[in-house]
Design an enzyme around this catalytic site. Structure first.
Site, mmCIF file in Angstrom:
data_model
loop_
_atom_site.group_PDB
_atom_site.id
_atom_site.type_symbol
_atom_site.label_atom_id
_atom_site.label_comp_id
_atom_site.label_asym_id
_atom_site.label_seq_id
_atom_site.Cartn_x
_atom_site.Cartn_y
_atom_site.Cartn_z
ATOM 1 N N ARG A 28 22.818 12.165 -29.336
ATOM 2 C CA ARG A 28 22.566 11.959 -30.828
ATOM 3 C C ARG A 28 21.867 10.445 -30.773
ATOM 4 O O ARG A 28 21.280 10.126 -31.967
ATOM 5 C CB ARG A 28 23.819 11.759 -31.614
ATOM 6 C CG ARG A 28 24.571 10.438 -31.257
ATOM 7 C CD ARG A 28 26.248 10.732 -31.931
ATOM 8 N NE ARG A 28 26.953 9.292 -31.852
ATOM 9 C CZ ARG A 28 28.245 9.434 -32.169
ATOM 10 N NH1 ARG A 28 29.046 10.340 -32.408
ATOM 11 N NH2 ARG A 28 28.940 8.171 -32.172
ATOM 12 N N ARG A 33 43.347 6.152 -35.174
ATOM 13 C CA ARG A 33 42.850 6.719 -33.612
ATOM 14 C C ARG A 33 43.076 6.020 -32.524
ATOM 15 O O ARG A 33 42.753 4.911 -32.663
ATOM 16 C CB ARG A 33 41.252 7.132 -34.022
ATOM 17 C CG ARG A 33 40.893 7.679 -32.636
ATOM 18 C CD ARG A 33 39.269 8.267 -33.038
ATOM 19 N NE ARG A 33 38.540 7.044 -32.647
ATOM 20 C CZ ARG A 33 37.189 7.218 -32.812
ATOM 21 N NH1 ARG A 33 36.600 8.453 -33.157
ATOM 22 N NH2 ARG A 33 36.391 6.011 -32.711
ATOM 23 N N HIS A 67 29.203 -9.788 -34.927
ATOM 24 C CA HIS A 67 30.097 -10.374 -35.781
ATOM 25 C C HIS A 67 29.400 -10.962 -37.084
ATOM 26 O O HIS A 67 30.096 -10.810 -38.178
ATOM 27 C CB HIS A 67 30.798 -11.541 -35.167
ATOM 28 C CG HIS A 67 31.423 -11.153 -34.008
ATOM 29 N ND1 HIS A 67 31.760 -12.142 -32.933
ATOM 30 C CD2 HIS A 67 32.355 -10.179 -33.683
ATOM 31 C CE1 HIS A 67 32.627 -11.619 -32.181
ATOM 32 N NE2 HIS A 67 32.649 -10.561 -32.306
ATOM 33 N N ASN A 94 30.281 13.525 -35.638
ATOM 34 C CA ASN A 94 29.102 12.798 -34.822
ATOM 35 C C ASN A 94 29.091 13.453 -33.282
ATOM 36 O O ASN A 94 27.991 13.608 -33.052
ATOM 37 C CB ASN A 94 29.526 11.394 -34.743
ATOM 38 C CG ASN A 94 29.649 10.670 -35.948
ATOM 39 O OD1 ASN A 94 29.201 11.160 -36.894
ATOM 40 N ND2 ASN A 94 30.043 9.639 -36.303
ATOM 41 N N ASP A 95 30.428 13.365 -32.965
ATOM 42 C CA ASP A 95 30.113 13.789 -31.567
ATOM 43 C C ASP A 95 30.228 15.511 -31.423
ATOM 44 O O ASP A 95 29.511 15.906 -30.557
ATOM 45 C CB ASP A 95 31.365 13.401 -31.017
ATOM 46 C CG ASP A 95 31.442 12.054 -30.106
ATOM 47 O OD1 ASP A 95 30.458 11.962 -29.416
ATOM 48 O OD2 ASP A 95 32.210 11.193 -30.379
ATOM 49 N N GLU A 122 36.132 17.151 -31.765
ATOM 50 C CA GLU A 122 34.817 16.899 -31.391
ATOM 51 C C GLU A 122 34.370 17.488 -30.035
ATOM 52 O O GLU A 122 33.296 17.801 -29.844
ATOM 53 C CB GLU A 122 34.952 15.339 -30.566
ATOM 54 C CG GLU A 122 35.328 14.475 -31.934
ATOM 55 C CD GLU A 122 35.643 12.991 -31.583
ATOM 56 O OE1 GLU A 122 34.775 12.174 -31.593
ATOM 57 O OE2 GLU A 122 36.604 12.595 -30.623
ATOM 58 N N ARG A 124 39.272 3.337 -36.399
ATOM 59 C CA ARG A 124 38.755 2.994 -35.075
ATOM 60 C C ARG A 124 39.513 1.993 -34.278
ATOM 61 O O ARG A 124 38.917 0.719 -34.366
ATOM 62 C CB ARG A 124 37.311 2.986 -35.118
ATOM 63 C CG ARG A 124 36.563 4.171 -35.808
ATOM 64 C CD ARG A 124 35.073 3.930 -35.316
ATOM 65 N NE ARG A 124 34.218 5.195 -35.677
ATOM 66 C CZ ARG A 124 33.652 5.620 -36.776
ATOM 67 N NH1 ARG A 124 33.442 4.782 -37.780
ATOM 68 N NH2 ARG A 124 32.884 6.544 -36.757
ATOM 69 N N CYS A 155 35.535 13.366 -40.595
ATOM 70 C CA CYS A 155 35.521 12.011 -40.756
ATOM 71 C C CYS A 155 34.152 11.272 -39.821
ATOM 72 O O CYS A 155 34.082 10.229 -39.844
ATOM 73 C CB CYS A 155 36.858 11.205 -39.865
ATOM 74 S SG CYS A 155 37.032 11.485 -38.406
#
Ligand code: PEP
Ligand code: MG
Length: 757
Positions: free
Chosen positions: A647, A514, A371, A636-637, A613, A478, A684
């Site tokens: 990764r 998403r 946070h 990324n994936d 992905e 996300r 993205c």
């Protein structure tokens, strides 16, 4: 998160005796000798020794009951050496039933300790620093219980304050506790928020000094606790209404969580129990706080760790209120250019400081999803975390550079180094100003090809950046992130409110929501699924959504409700086959029908797409194109599956390059097919946010890129300085090469052609 059961009962009698002894008038060493004797008796131990940290990272035996008296002031151990040194270097207790078989055991013949087998050592901590070690030993192979560990830690708290106050060992020794060096040093951490800042080191906890540990009157202490608690809740309410947080709904949520914790019976009960055990209210809070920290150290799940960090923050706030009521602690006042250093920091604590004077924050702990990192991002304060040894190496007032771009921290750098960072800060400010100037210019290549730049977001606090960066929309929202900062699954109503607020803040710009990408490494604290052996390829994202359709339907219902009369874009993650999309889309359509049947307004426009992905989807593109409204490549994936490389594995981090012939050929093929089918395609993943990679993507045919908001300016500048046609020809040639990477060729091309990367 459930709070642990109350375990500390304390040794009220020992605390009382210690208090009386402190009040007595005898000399320093004599008093210290009586203290260790008293502790040994109370703990039913044959030995009790106190080691004090001296300059030069050394622990000196200051008093003992049970070891040979001639060892006092003679026996010295380096921090890290022996069991005592291990306790000091880790800052954690060590309970050993057979200490001599421990790999760290260091035999000191002058002590005569060979006859003692078991040992319990606890750190003597003050303001987060280890100032000594308190140890008890027994001849038998004794197993020390958790209660005994806690009791000794409580006694160590009493000693810490008296050592620091110079009451036992004299002012001179007390002042020697500062062990940091004066030489330049470099520490490595992880980036929590980008940017570079420098200034004077200000330790976060310096305002909290507890003078009285043992209570005179427990009932009065309980009342003080209640009063401080009420004052703290009121102050939290004030904080929530502050201007900079007014827009940041997610931060508000963080503070709501705080309020919940503050009223958490378990946490409060543990503090009350410690007071009833003989401690003052502030000592009790600190006592429970130490337990929290120890538990936190054992937890590997980052989300649970953050919940513990929140509790820790609350503990600090409560301490401040208790001390403020006594006139002991004022709100923090910062020097002009300050770098805050702390073991951990809560978001509310960060907000207590004047953000204008705060040039950076460095933490020993912390993670990018904590946070406090979210709030730092909202306030634009550079932040580096996981900087081990920070507090033992930095002194208040040291000049410090917090390099949030590389995760480096420079302590007491030489003037020349300072100058180069100062130049970098200025250059950055100039660059920022130039990005701001081009904010409203289109991301268009020199030969007139338009690229849509969008932002990735995960919190409400990110959404206003859409406008600040001049982005065309949110290419990836996300939705799991808001789920992660909560304590329980948000119901449809709470989700609807959140999504409606996002749409409202985005104004007329499209938002691609998403659906939940949980599972795998993205655990929710309240979602108890079995741990997969290979979580990244496990039960996650759409796989959970389709196996638990009620969960996915609830989210879709909230999205449909939030988007009544508006444009709704929904994207499904980790889709491996077309049939998965078909089933998910059916759930979405059913929610729209329900909305209409209930007399509600449907979304004015509905678009549904998938993330690409999983490589298998590429061999189903024709079937997919017929059914989806858009596709977004999650690089990324995708690349970890394409190259079969985790990764997160540092050994493989540089092994394969996204700027390599196979990956560029793959991306160009997908872009070509999507273009031919007329299906909008974006990317993205992280790749889109790096100027060189963004250049290559545009060369491969991508016309929509979604990235963190901070990268929009640099990528826009790249695109506006780029000529597409020659780049496409270069890529044709590069893709023929057997190279593992074409990064250098692309970089050279950009340099030669004046492309800003
Ligand atoms: C991706 O995989 O590229 C992506 C954008 O999703 P995430 O990073 O959230 O897994
Ligand atoms: Mg992904």
């Amino acid at each position: 998160m459930t709070t642990q059961p109350v375990s500390w009962v304390g040794s009220r009698r020992l605390l009382r005796q210690l208090r009386d002894l402190m009040k007595g008038g005898s000399g320093g060493q004599e008093r210290l000798d009586r203290v260790v004797h008293m502790i040994a008796d109370d703990m039913v131990a044959e030995v009790c020794s106190l080691y004090v940290r001296r300059p030069g990272e050394v622990l000196e035996l200051f008093a003992t009951w049970g070891l040979r008296p001639e060892a006092v002031h003679r026996t010295r151990l380096a921090v890290g050496e022996g069991i005592v040194g291990a306790v000091a270097s880790s800052g954690r207790p060590l309970a050993l039933s057979d200490a001599q078989s421990h790999p760290n055991f260091a035999y000191r013949p002058e002590t005569g300790e060979e006859i003692f087998h078991s040992m319990l050592g606890v750190p003597v901590l003050r303001d987060g620093r280890v100032v000594g070690v308190l140890a008890v030993q027994n001849k038998t192979q004794r197993s020390y219980t958790d209660d005994e560990v806690e009791a000794l830690e409580t006694v160590a708290m009493v000693l810490a304050e008296t050592i620091a106050a110079g009451e036992l060992i004299g002012g001179v020794e007390g002042r020697h506790l500062d062990t940091a060096s004066t030489l330049p040093a470099r520490l490595s951490g992880v980036v929590l928020n980008e940017g570079i800042g420098m200034g004077e080191a200000v330790p976060h906890e310096r305002g909290i000094v507890i003078r009285q540990v043992v209570a005179e009157d427990s009932a009065a202490e309980l009342e003080r606790l209640d009063a401080a608690l009420a004052a703290m809740l009121e102050a939290l309410d004030d904080l929530m209404t502050r201007r900079e947080l007014a827009e940041a709904g997610e931060s508000l949520e963080v503070f709501e969580t705080y309020r919940m914790f503050a009223q958490d019976r378990g946490w409060l009960e543990r503090i009350r129990e410690a007071i009833r055990g003989g401690l003052t209210a502030e000592a009790a809070v600190q006592r429970v706080q130490r337990d929290t920290r120890q538990r936190m150290a054992k937890v590997r799940d980052p989300y649970i760790r953050e919940r513990y960090a929140d509790l820790d923050d609350l503990g600090n706030r409560l301490l401040q209120h208790l001390l403020r009521a006594e006139g002991g602690a004022e709100g923090p006042v910062l020097p002009e250019n300050s770098i805050l250093v702390a073991r951990a920091l809560g978001p509310a604590e960060l907000l207590d400081y004047d953000a204008k004077r705060l040039k950076g924050v460095i933490l020993e702990e912390g993670s990018p999803t904590a946070h406090v990192a979210i709030v730092a991002r909202a306030l634009g304060i550079p932040m580096v975390g996981r900087c081990s040894d920070l507090l033992t190496r930095v002194k208040p007032g040291d000049f410090v550079v917090c390099d949030g771009d590389t995760g480096q921290v420079l302590l007491r750098p030489r003037l020349s180094v300072r100058q180069s960072f100062s130049d970098a800060i200025e250059a950055r400010a100039r660059r920022r100003a130039s990005f701001a100037l081009s904010r409203d210019l289109p991301a268009e290549t020199l030969d007139g090809v338009r690229v849509s730049l969008q932002i990735n977001a995960g919190l409400l606090i990110d959404v206003p950046q859409l406008h600040e960066a001049g982005a065309e929309g949110i290419g990836l929202y996300r939705t799991e992130v808001p789920f992660m900062v909560r304590e329980a699954f948000p119901d449809v109503g709470a989700q609807t409110q959140l999504y409606a607020r996002i749409l409202e803040l985005a104004k007329d710009r499209p938002v691609t929501f998403r659906t939940l990408d949980i599972g795998g490494d993205k655990a929710l604290p309240y979602w108890h699924s079995e741990v997969d052996e290979n979580p990244i390829m496990g039960w996650r994202a759409i796989r959970i959504g389709l196996d638990r359709p009620a969960l996915l339907s609830q989210q879709l219902r909230a999205l449909v409700r939030a988007a009544a009369g508006r444009h709704l874009r929904v994207m499904f993650p980790m889709v491996s086959e077309v049939s998965e999309f078909v089933r998910a889309r059916a759930l979405l359509d059913r929610e729209v029908e329900r909305q209409v049947a209930a007399g509600g307004e449907p979304p004015a426009r509905l678009q549904a797409g998938v993330m690409l992905e999983v490589p298998a989807l590429v061999w189903q593109l024709p079937a997919l194109f017929k059914r989806v409204d858009f596709i977004s490549v999650g690089s990324n994936d995708l690349f970890q599956f394409l190259f079969a490389t985790d990764r997160g594995n540092p050994r493989l981090a540089r092994r394969y390059d996204v700027l390599s012939p196979p990956s560029l050929a793959f991306l160009r093929s997908v872009a070509g097919q999507a273009g031919a089918a007329g299906v909008p395609l974006s990317l993205c993943g992280e790749m889109a946010g790096h100027p060189l990679e963004a250049m290559a993507l545009v060369g491969c045919g991508f016309r929509i890129l979604s990235m963190p908001a901070a990268e929009i300016g640099p990528v826009r500048t790249t695109i506006r300085s780029l000529e597409l046609a020659p780049l496409e020809r270069l890529l044709d040639r590069l893709m023929e090469q057997p190279a593992r990477s074409v990064r250098e060729q692309l970089r050279a091309y950009a340099r030669d052609r004046g492309v800003a990367i």
